[in-house]
Each structure stands twice: as structure tokens, then as C-alpha cells.
Design an enzyme around this catalytic site. Sequence first.
Site, mmCIF file in Angstrom:
data_model
loop_
_atom_site.group_PDB
_atom_site.id
_atom_site.type_symbol
_atom_site.label_atom_id
_atom_site.label_comp_id
_atom_site.label_asym_id
_atom_site.label_seq_id
_atom_site.Cartn_x
_atom_site.Cartn_y
_atom_site.Cartn_z
ATOM 1 N N ASP A 89 0.869 -1.173 0.000
ATOM 2 C CA ASP A 89 0.000 0.000 0.000
ATOM 3 C C ASP A 89 0.913 1.234 0.000
ATOM 4 O O ASP A 89 2.108 1.132 0.305
ATOM 5 C CB ASP A 89 -0.873 -0.058 1.263
ATOM 6 C CG ASP A 89 -1.558 1.249 1.571
ATOM 7 O OD1 ASP A 89 -2.214 1.792 0.672
ATOM 8 O OD2 ASP A 89 -1.428 1.731 2.715
ATOM 9 N N ASP A 149 -0.092 5.104 1.089
ATOM 10 C CA ASP A 149 -0.280 5.978 2.256
ATOM 11 C C ASP A 149 -0.196 5.207 3.567
ATOM 12 O O ASP A 149 -0.933 4.235 3.773
ATOM 13 C CB ASP A 149 -1.653 6.659 2.185
ATOM 14 C CG ASP A 149 -1.636 7.914 1.339
ATOM 15 O OD1 ASP A 149 -0.562 8.254 0.814
ATOM 16 O OD2 ASP A 149 -2.686 8.564 1.201
ATOM 17 N N ASP A 154 -13.454 5.637 -0.255
ATOM 18 C CA ASP A 154 -13.423 5.191 -1.646
ATOM 19 C C ASP A 154 -14.712 4.448 -1.961
ATOM 20 O O ASP A 154 -15.183 3.619 -1.170
ATOM 21 C CB ASP A 154 -12.235 4.253 -1.894
ATOM 22 C CG ASP A 154 -10.903 4.984 -1.805
ATOM 23 O OD1 ASP A 154 -10.863 6.190 -2.096
ATOM 24 O OD2 ASP A 154 -9.904 4.337 -1.441
ATOM 25 N N THR A 165 -2.713 -14.157 -0.553
ATOM 26 C CA THR A 165 -1.645 -13.311 -0.034
ATOM 27 C C THR A 165 -1.253 -13.712 1.381
ATOM 28 O O THR A 165 -2.014 -14.357 2.108
ATOM 29 C CB THR A 165 -2.058 -11.827 0.004
ATOM 30 O OG1 THR A 165 -3.080 -11.652 0.994
ATOM 31 C CG2 THR A 165 -2.548 -11.356 -1.352
#
Length: 251
Positions: free
Chosen positions: A14, A16, A185, A230
Site C-alpha cells: 500500500d 499511504d 473510496d 496473499t
Amino acid sequence: MADKRDTSIICIFDVDGTVTMPRLKITEEMDAFMENLKSKVVVGLVGGSDLSKITEQMGGSADVIKKFDYLFAENGLVAFKNGEQIGQENIQKAIGDETLQKLINFALRYMSDLVLPCKRGTFVEFRSSMINLCPVGRSCSQAERQQFAEFDKQNNVRQKFVDALREEFKDAGLVFAIGGQISIDVFPQGWDKRFCLQFLEKDNFKEIHFFGDKTMKGGNDHEIFADSRTIGHTVTSPEDTRKQVTELIYK
């Protein structure tokens, strides 16, 4: 791990709160660390922001798409591999203008009733693959951003906003995810950060390590963090990212 680069392992980050502090540029120390990491394993970025914002945070060079083996902007809806674009999606085509306008109108009405420490400009940002809603306004200063972030922690402004959006648009097939320090988002179901994994699966990595700070349920890193494909790592800052990667890769 041997000195030779292990191309069966990818570390994907990621932006931020993980590689940079929120909306700030990468430090020289972190930049050098990421460059060195590329000599050990495959390295990628996946951010919710658009390419221009990620480019700015990575130092401003247009060569940012060549700086990492993979670069995924807007959750991977805008995708690059070795400097070449390999994917592009469009939210307008996916859900249509009628739903988009209903969403934007509802969000603007909701935000107009909020009383915050301050309000600035750009409350709705239209990206190619998502809508970004920002109660404080994306043109706020760094100090105002931090002020809102602290206010939000105490008053759950964004969580209450998300709850209202989910109730209003429960049948619209949309996801509402808290991202970064100041915004939410909005994107079609399936367009979260897991979207980028389809590109990684094609290269048959043995291990896909994801590092992110918003890994809790409702955060915009949660889905990819929790995905069975993941190995997820929760970090608290770029310094913590370096520490955890060092322990994993340079052991």
C-alpha cells in the site's frame, strides 16, 4: 535468503501510511530501501489514489511506472508491469451515470450537514475507476488533514458516513471503504485491492506478501490483506514497514 534475486516472491505495498506518510512524498531513506529490495525480490505498489498522486508521492518522476516491477493505481484498475500498461477499467461504464449522480447527490447532501473543525474544497473526486468522497475536502492543508484525522478518530465521521451510504445504496453493488486519513473510496464490488491479484496470478508467484496499514475490516487494505492468495502484514508506518520487510527478507 541467497544473494540472487528471488523472482518467486513478490512484496506488494500500500502507499499511504505504508511506504509514505499519508499524502507526503517518499523519504530518501525509504526510496533507497525499496530500490535495494528490488535486488532481492519482485516489488509492487498498490494504491487507491490515481497515478498522478502516486507519482507525486514517489518523487514526481514520470518514470515511477518503471521504478517498480508492478504499479497498481486505483486499486489495480489502472495497472502497469515493467513500465507497460496492462489494465484499465472505468467506473462510469460499469455502473452508469444514473447511479453515479444519485451517489454524488446523496454524498453532497450528507456532507453539507456535517460540522467539522474546517471544510475546504474538492469533496467529490471522480477517478477513472472509483469515486473518492472527502468530508473535509481534498484541498485541505497538511495541518488541516491531521486535524480532521484526529477529529474523525474521536467522532467516527467517516464510519457513520459509510453506514449511511451502505444503507442508501444497499442494492447498488457498490463498496464503501475508509481509506487514508480523510476520505472514503467508492467502487463496484470486486474492485477493491484484490483486483490487482489477477495480474500477479499470471506470473505464478510462490509467495505474495502484502503490506498495508488499513487492514482492519472496513479499511481499504482489508480484502487483499485477508485474501487466501496473499500473506498479509499489518504495518503502522513506513518505519514499521522497513522493520517488518527487513525481518522477512534479510533474515
